[in-house]
Structure formats: C-alpha cells, structure tokens
Design a protein around this motif. Structure first.
Motif, short mmCIF file in Angstrom:
data_model
loop_
_atom_site.label_atom_id
_atom_site.label_comp_id
_atom_site.label_asym_id
_atom_site.label_seq_id
_atom_site.Cartn_x
_atom_site.Cartn_y
_atom_site.Cartn_z
N UNK A 89 13.25 22.15 4.03
CA UNK A 89 11.81 21.98 3.84
C UNK A 89 11.56 20.74 2.98
N UNK A 90 10.58 19.95 3.38
CA UNK A 90 10.28 18.68 2.74
C UNK A 90 8.83 18.66 2.28
N UNK A 91 8.56 17.89 1.25
CA UNK A 91 7.19 17.64 0.83
C UNK A 91 7.08 16.14 0.55
N UNK A 92 6.65 15.39 1.56
CA UNK A 92 6.58 13.94 1.43
C UNK A 92 5.20 13.53 0.90
N UNK A 93 5.17 12.44 0.16
CA UNK A 93 3.92 11.98 -0.45
C UNK A 93 3.76 10.47 -0.25
N UNK A 94 2.50 10.05 -0.22
CA UNK A 94 2.19 8.63 -0.04
C UNK A 94 2.85 7.82 -1.14
N UNK A 95 3.60 6.79 -0.74
CA UNK A 95 4.29 5.95 -1.71
C UNK A 95 5.69 6.42 -2.06
N UNK A 151 7.02 -0.33 -5.01
CA UNK A 151 5.69 -0.60 -4.49
C UNK A 151 5.04 -1.65 -5.40
N UNK A 152 4.15 -2.43 -4.82
CA UNK A 152 3.41 -3.42 -5.60
C UNK A 152 1.99 -3.49 -5.06
N UNK A 153 1.02 -3.43 -5.95
CA UNK A 153 -0.39 -3.50 -5.54
C UNK A 153 -0.86 -4.94 -5.60
N UNK A 205 9.52 -5.50 4.15
CA UNK A 205 8.20 -5.36 3.56
C UNK A 205 7.35 -4.51 4.48
N UNK A 206 6.64 -3.54 3.91
CA UNK A 206 5.80 -2.66 4.71
C UNK A 206 4.54 -2.30 3.93
N UNK A 207 3.39 -2.70 4.47
CA UNK A 207 2.12 -2.31 3.86
C UNK A 207 1.88 -0.82 4.09
N UNK A 208 1.36 -0.16 3.07
CA UNK A 208 1.07 1.26 3.20
C UNK A 208 -0.14 1.50 4.10
N UNK A 209 -1.13 0.61 4.05
CA UNK A 209 -2.38 0.87 4.78
C UNK A 209 -2.61 -0.05 5.97
N UNK A 210 -1.57 -0.74 6.43
CA UNK A 210 -1.64 -1.46 7.71
C UNK A 210 -0.72 -0.73 8.66
N UNK A 214 -5.94 -10.51 2.02
CA UNK A 214 -7.27 -11.02 2.32
C UNK A 214 -8.36 -9.96 2.36
N UNK A 215 -7.98 -8.69 2.23
CA UNK A 215 -8.95 -7.60 2.34
C UNK A 215 -9.87 -7.54 1.12
N UNK A 216 -10.98 -6.84 1.28
CA UNK A 216 -11.96 -6.69 0.20
C UNK A 216 -11.63 -5.49 -0.68
N UNK A 217 -10.42 -4.97 -0.58
CA UNK A 217 -9.98 -3.84 -1.40
C UNK A 217 -8.49 -4.02 -1.69
N UNK A 218 -7.97 -3.41 -2.75
CA UNK A 218 -6.54 -3.54 -3.05
C UNK A 218 -5.69 -2.96 -1.92
N UNK A 219 -4.51 -3.52 -1.75
CA UNK A 219 -3.53 -2.98 -0.81
C UNK A 219 -2.19 -2.84 -1.53
N UNK A 220 -1.42 -1.85 -1.08
CA UNK A 220 -0.12 -1.59 -1.68
C UNK A 220 0.99 -1.89 -0.68
N UNK A 221 2.02 -2.56 -1.16
CA UNK A 221 3.14 -3.00 -0.33
C UNK A 221 4.42 -2.32 -0.78
#
Length: 217
Positions: free
Chosen positions: A74-80, A154-156, A174-179, A198-205
């Motif tokens: 059983x796994x519990x994966x989380x963003x990041x 990760x780096x914001x 390199x992998x963007x979390x939200x692309x 270039x986005x109008x909000x922070x992105x995490x890589x």
C-alpha cells in the motif's frame, strides 16, 4: 515489455502492458513515461526491466498487487514526493484513493537494459512528506530524496522570473510539476542552467541528478 505473455499461478495467460500510459521522452540515458490514474482506475500488469525513479505530480493512495500472489503493498504518494525503485516482479497499480494520481516515471537505462544484468540497488529510496534533508542549496533547490545513485530536488520559480541553477556536470532530468504534456520534461547534460517561468503564477520544477553517471576519479 508490452505484448509479452506471462502465466499467473492460476494458469491464466496475461499480456503485459507498457510501463506507463504514454512515452514522453526516450534517449540513450532515460525513458520517461506519464502514469495517470483516476480514483478506482488500475494500471494493468507490467514489468520493469530498469531501476526507475517516480516523481509525483499529483498524489493519492495506491495499492500494488503482485502477479505471483505476494501480499499487496500500500502506497500513499504526495505532490512533490519521489521514489527510487529496483526492478520488480510483474505487478499492477490501482488508485484506491479519492484523488487523481499522476507521476513521471523515469527508467534508468544504464542501470538496467544497458548492462548484462540489472544493477541490484537494494530497496532504493523513498521521500518522506515534511522531512527536512538540509538547508536549500544556494540556487534555491530543496532536497526531496538523496541516494548514492540519484539526488532529487524541487525548486520554485516565481511568476515571470527565472533562476540560475548550478548543477553538477552529469545529466539531469527536469520535470515541471504543473506542466502535464511532454513539454514539461527534458534532459540537461549538466552544468549551469537558466530556468525561466513565463507564467503569471509560480511553478515548481523537479530536478533529478543522475549521480551514478558521474565519472569515477
């Protein structure tokens, strides 16, 4: 591999699926897949021939079943979060949680298919939510998982800004979390790198260092 036939203990013949749902990048060093599962959805029976890294973009609870009848895991994966895994017997993954699950799965060819026998990496490694693995690097990277073979940060990147990353002279994934399409993943051969948002909000890589490729001195 996809299309291979294996036999379950019950005698049922099963055709294996691909390791991921879609192949995003494939070069001499890595093969990168998208794995996406809605709640209740299952990724069919498959087999890993290479040690691999999982970078979690969207988290949920999961259950891994083994074709040989071993008890499920059983796994519990989380963003990041991130996982470094060895090759393993035939298995399938089911999203048993309430949230959509998505990851980037990176096969490490030089630890598997490029060798006569895959490297025994032991248990690999797994990140822990909330764990602090040390202060951020000077260029803003926060450590997620550190192993002798791979290091993951990760780096914001702030909105409409860029960062200069000072990376080792070894290949990095390199992998963007939200692309979420194939434009969100790339391979950098090492050294300094300017990363723009270039986005109008922070992105995490995610930054995955393939430390095992560092030349022996």
């Amino acid at each position: 591999m996809k299309g291979d036939l294996v036999t379950a203990p019950s005698g049922e013949v099963i055709e294996l699926a691909d390791i991921g749902l879609s192949r995003l990048l494939d070069d001499e060093i890595v093969r990168i897949w998208d794995v996406s599962l809605a709640p209740g959805e299952c990724h069919p029976w498959h087999l890993h021939h290479n040690p691999y890294v999982v970078l979690s973009l969207q988290g949920s609870d999961g259950r891994m079943d083994w074709l040989d009848g071993s008890p499920p895991r059983y796994l519990s994966e989380y963003r990041g979060g991130a996982v470094y895994r060895p090759i393993s017997p035939v298995h399938r993954l089911t999203n048993i949680g309430e949230h959509f699950y998505r990851n980037r799965l990176i096969e490490l060819k030089d630890l598997g298919e490029h060798r006569k026998e895959p490297l025994d990496i032991g248990n690999g490694g797994r990140s822990t939510r909330g764990a602090v693995l040390g202060p951020p690097t000077a260029d803003g990277r926060v450590a997620v998982l550190v192993h002798e073979h791979v290091s993951i940060w990760t780096v914001e990147i702030p909105a409409s800004m860029h960062r200069e990353l000072n990376l080792k002279a070894v290949p990095h994934v390199l992998s963007w979390i939200d692309l979420l399409d194939d434009s969100g993943v790339s391979v950098h051969q090492g050294g300094s790198l300017k990363v723009s948002n270039p986005a109008a909000h922070p992105r995490t890589l995610f930054v995955l260092e393939l430390s095992y490729l560092e030349p022996v001195r």
